[in-house]
Scaffold this motif. Sequence first.
Motif, mmCIF file in Angstrom:
data_model
loop_
_atom_site.group_PDB
_atom_site.id
_atom_site.type_symbol
_atom_site.label_atom_id
_atom_site.label_comp_id
_atom_site.label_asym_id
_atom_site.label_seq_id
_atom_site.Cartn_x
_atom_site.Cartn_y
_atom_site.Cartn_z
ATOM 1 N N ILE A 8 21.251 95.996 -25.916
ATOM 2 C CA ILE A 8 20.327 94.886 -26.123
ATOM 3 C C ILE A 8 18.953 95.135 -25.542
ATOM 4 O O ILE A 8 17.994 94.495 -25.936
ATOM 5 N N VAL A 9 18.860 96.061 -24.583
ATOM 6 C CA VAL A 9 17.532 96.305 -24.039
ATOM 7 C C VAL A 9 16.972 97.632 -24.502
ATOM 8 O O VAL A 9 15.973 98.106 -23.992
ATOM 9 N N LEU A 10 17.616 98.250 -25.494
ATOM 10 C CA LEU A 10 17.113 99.539 -25.961
ATOM 11 C C LEU A 10 15.737 99.426 -26.586
ATOM 12 O O LEU A 10 15.037 100.410 -26.746
ATOM 13 N N VAL A 730 23.871 77.388 -19.142
ATOM 14 C CA VAL A 730 22.494 77.466 -19.629
ATOM 15 C C VAL A 730 22.516 78.230 -20.942
ATOM 16 O O VAL A 730 23.129 79.299 -21.046
ATOM 17 N N TRP A 731 21.854 77.658 -21.947
ATOM 18 C CA TRP A 731 21.797 78.298 -23.271
ATOM 19 C C TRP A 731 20.369 78.768 -23.507
ATOM 20 O O TRP A 731 19.443 77.973 -23.601
ATOM 21 N N LEU A 732 20.200 80.068 -23.586
ATOM 22 C CA LEU A 732 18.894 80.698 -23.755
ATOM 23 C C LEU A 732 18.754 81.137 -25.211
ATOM 24 O O LEU A 732 19.417 82.070 -25.662
ATOM 25 N N ASP A 750 11.447 88.618 -20.711
ATOM 26 C CA ASP A 750 11.844 87.299 -20.226
ATOM 27 C C ASP A 750 13.365 87.205 -20.096
ATOM 28 O O ASP A 750 13.891 86.705 -19.091
ATOM 29 N N MET A 751 14.072 87.701 -21.094
ATOM 30 C CA MET A 751 15.534 87.645 -21.068
ATOM 31 C C MET A 751 16.085 88.396 -19.864
ATOM 32 O O MET A 751 16.940 87.877 -19.128
ATOM 33 N N LYS A 753 14.615 89.242 -17.105
ATOM 34 C CA LYS A 753 14.216 88.566 -15.864
ATOM 35 C C LYS A 753 15.163 87.396 -15.570
ATOM 36 O O LYS A 753 15.608 87.200 -14.431
ATOM 37 N N ARG A 754 15.496 86.614 -16.611
ATOM 38 C CA ARG A 754 16.385 85.479 -16.430
ATOM 39 C C ARG A 754 17.807 85.923 -16.083
ATOM 40 O O ARG A 754 18.506 85.253 -15.309
ATOM 41 N N MET A 755 18.238 87.030 -16.629
ATOM 42 C CA MET A 755 19.568 87.548 -16.296
ATOM 43 C C MET A 755 19.648 87.916 -14.818
ATOM 44 O O MET A 755 20.620 87.573 -14.129
ATOM 45 N N ILE A 756 18.626 88.617 -14.336
ATOM 46 C CA ILE A 756 18.609 88.998 -12.918
ATOM 47 C C ILE A 756 18.583 87.748 -12.036
ATOM 48 O O ILE A 756 19.308 87.650 -11.035
ATOM 49 N N GLU A 757 17.758 86.782 -12.414
ATOM 50 C CA GLU A 757 17.672 85.546 -11.631
ATOM 51 C C GLU A 757 19.007 84.807 -11.626
ATOM 52 O O GLU A 757 19.397 84.203 -10.614
ATOM 53 N N TRP A 758 19.713 84.840 -12.744
ATOM 54 C CA TRP A 758 21.017 84.190 -12.837
ATOM 55 C C TRP A 758 22.003 84.814 -11.850
ATOM 56 O O TRP A 758 22.684 84.108 -11.094
#
Length: 768
Positions: A8-10, A730-732, A750-751, A753-758
Amino acid sequence: MRIRFAAIVLLVFGLCLGLSGGASGTNEAKKPFTIDDYFLTKSVRVDDMTADGRFVAATVTTPGDRLPQDHSRYGDPTYVGPSQAELVAIDTSSGRQTPVFPGKRHFRSPSWSPDGKILAFFIFENDRFRPYLWRRETGKLEALPLPKSAVVASFSPLHWSPDGARLYLATRAADWEKRAETLFKNATVAPIIVMDTDDPFLQWDAIRRMDRLYVPVVWDLKARTLTELMPETPLSSLRLTKDGSALLFERDVTEKTNYDIIFGTKNQLEVLPLPPGEPRVLLKPYEQRSLVWSKDLKTLAYNDKGNIFVMSIDDKEPRQLTGEKEAAAAKDEEPGATAKDKKDEKEKKKKPTFSAVRFSPDASALLATSARVQEDESKDRPGRRPSPPRQYWLIDVGTGAMEMLHEQPEDEDARPNLQVVDWSPDGASIYFSISAPDSWDRGLIRFDLATKKFSDLRRGKDLYRRWQMSEDGTTFVFTESDGDRPDDLFAADAGFASVRRLTDLNAWLADRALSRTELVTYLDADGKKLRGVLYYPANYEPGKKYPLITEVYERFFDNGFNGALNVLTSAGYAVLHPTVDFTTGYPGEAWAKGALAAVNKVIDMGVADPDRLGIQGTSYGGYATVLLITQTDRFKAAINNSGKVNMVSFYTQSPRLGVRNTHAPEKSQDRIGGTLWEYPERYLAHSAILQADRIKTPLLCITGDLDPNVEALQSQEIYYALRRLGKKCVWLRYSYGPHGGPNSAEERADMYKRMIEWYDMYLKFEKK
């Protein structure tokens, strides 16, 4: 589609998260690996090699070269998404690299001329693929002046005639684009859309079939003329015999949507004599048949009902090469069949099944494998049966005489994985790639047909991939890495006396603190030995316990550079890729039995903190993630990226994928083992939405609203269910995102960053 979370981050590039872990040891002065770093990382792929092995045409890419895509046009036959890359010619003797053109462009199908002096390929410009030639000795790049009416098919092959005077390719009919556009619009934006079960094809199958409509043509380089060889034909696998005497292709004769094979087609093999004659049928219509061709493309072999058949393109009928010819009717179907008849028939069914693998260079012999048919297991609870040992045979194509070359060990856990790379031009040896089943022991080996012995050519714990041998057998090219850093390209002579590194694409990573990997072995809840891959935190300190993120999918074994996971390990997390062992009909048990056992192993190793466990997955892994947290509360945070949660509603969703969503549970990845109406209880048992009240783990769901695979409706269901139950979710949502989430650089940063914060919120607490 089976897309692992790492993928997903490729495509991500852009914002730097500045994530870092503790500092110690050899990585003390090194910088953390960031998202910016990941999207500077280069990878290489060899597209073609000259016959003498002296030069390769290689594609060099970085993640993000395919951003952004218009995912609303998924399935549109006329849509060509962006795909930028560098094209370089590399001298395998010196490593000297020569760019074919400056910077990056969207190109396809690089192909060297027979003398190795000219590289032909297509470049996408002005909404069309156009053929180009690059002359290696002068560096001159020139476009071929095809008529304006000639529209090159998006996935056209590109074949040189043996004398280098002509190029064979595929174009579209004059009205193809208009017809394709109409079909797509009628399925997406028409004011009224009608679908009828009497239609022979599902609507999206009919659209997909437009891609198979080709007009084969030949371009004469000297006369600068384009000649149509056939009218528009639904075909695939367009090939040119080595002597240039004929084109070979499979004509699509499918009559209706096939529910047994995803994107299944019925084909018939045909040959078109050159100069243009009339096509002749070689093989009558068949489904899902893999054809093995000789190097000159004059002889073919295929498997049918456990036996091998062969024929030349001049033959009228194929010839059975292995096994006894079948009788007109089985004896146990005849009235009055005796018990002995039935026993003999049962024993016959237990005879070995043969598969064609590779022809010898002169097509006089065929390498084949066999495996004995196993007894059927209980239909009530079928499982994954151990695979029988494989035998390797040398078969005389003329006489059918067989000689066993090698037999695998009976113990499945002791069998190395062998894959044929090529046959030496003199026919004396066969090259195999090899990987051990229980350790990182990989490489290339040679089997001598005279002595029946293997010898190592390049072997060790490093990761070797993408083996290719030049036509004259003098040169091998392959990629190699230590398993923790990105691959580079290497070349070697036939005996591997001289191994040369051709690229050093990511030297700057020496200044980054990357994860190191380890193969871990553990027993699942059934006592079966399994293996997974552990990615240590960057700057790992022995004796310190780290939060662990378990990323689930199916089976993991090999390591290899993984930029997505290095972002997590630089943030101070250990990451685990566990293997699970599935039982058809009861796949939900696999993750509970296998993934949790793997987690326990890493805890026992002293690496993971048992109170700080996270879990995540994408697509099938996302499905596994949510299903698993209905069975255990050991995980303190979970992320489901584009995974389904309701097997019943999902069964008929995702229409752009044709029969994929029904096939997966019935016959393939989802492993339910039958239709919704045969096993409704299994579909319900594997729907996490129905066990949502058991979930105690905070869940982050990530979706793309334009996901054609697992529609965002699946995450909508679990989000509203957990909200109704008063649980944390949380639904992103990314409005223009595909399978895996976002589509732009900013959204993907953004995605992540939010994963790490989660994870930081739930796993980075200090124990009191």
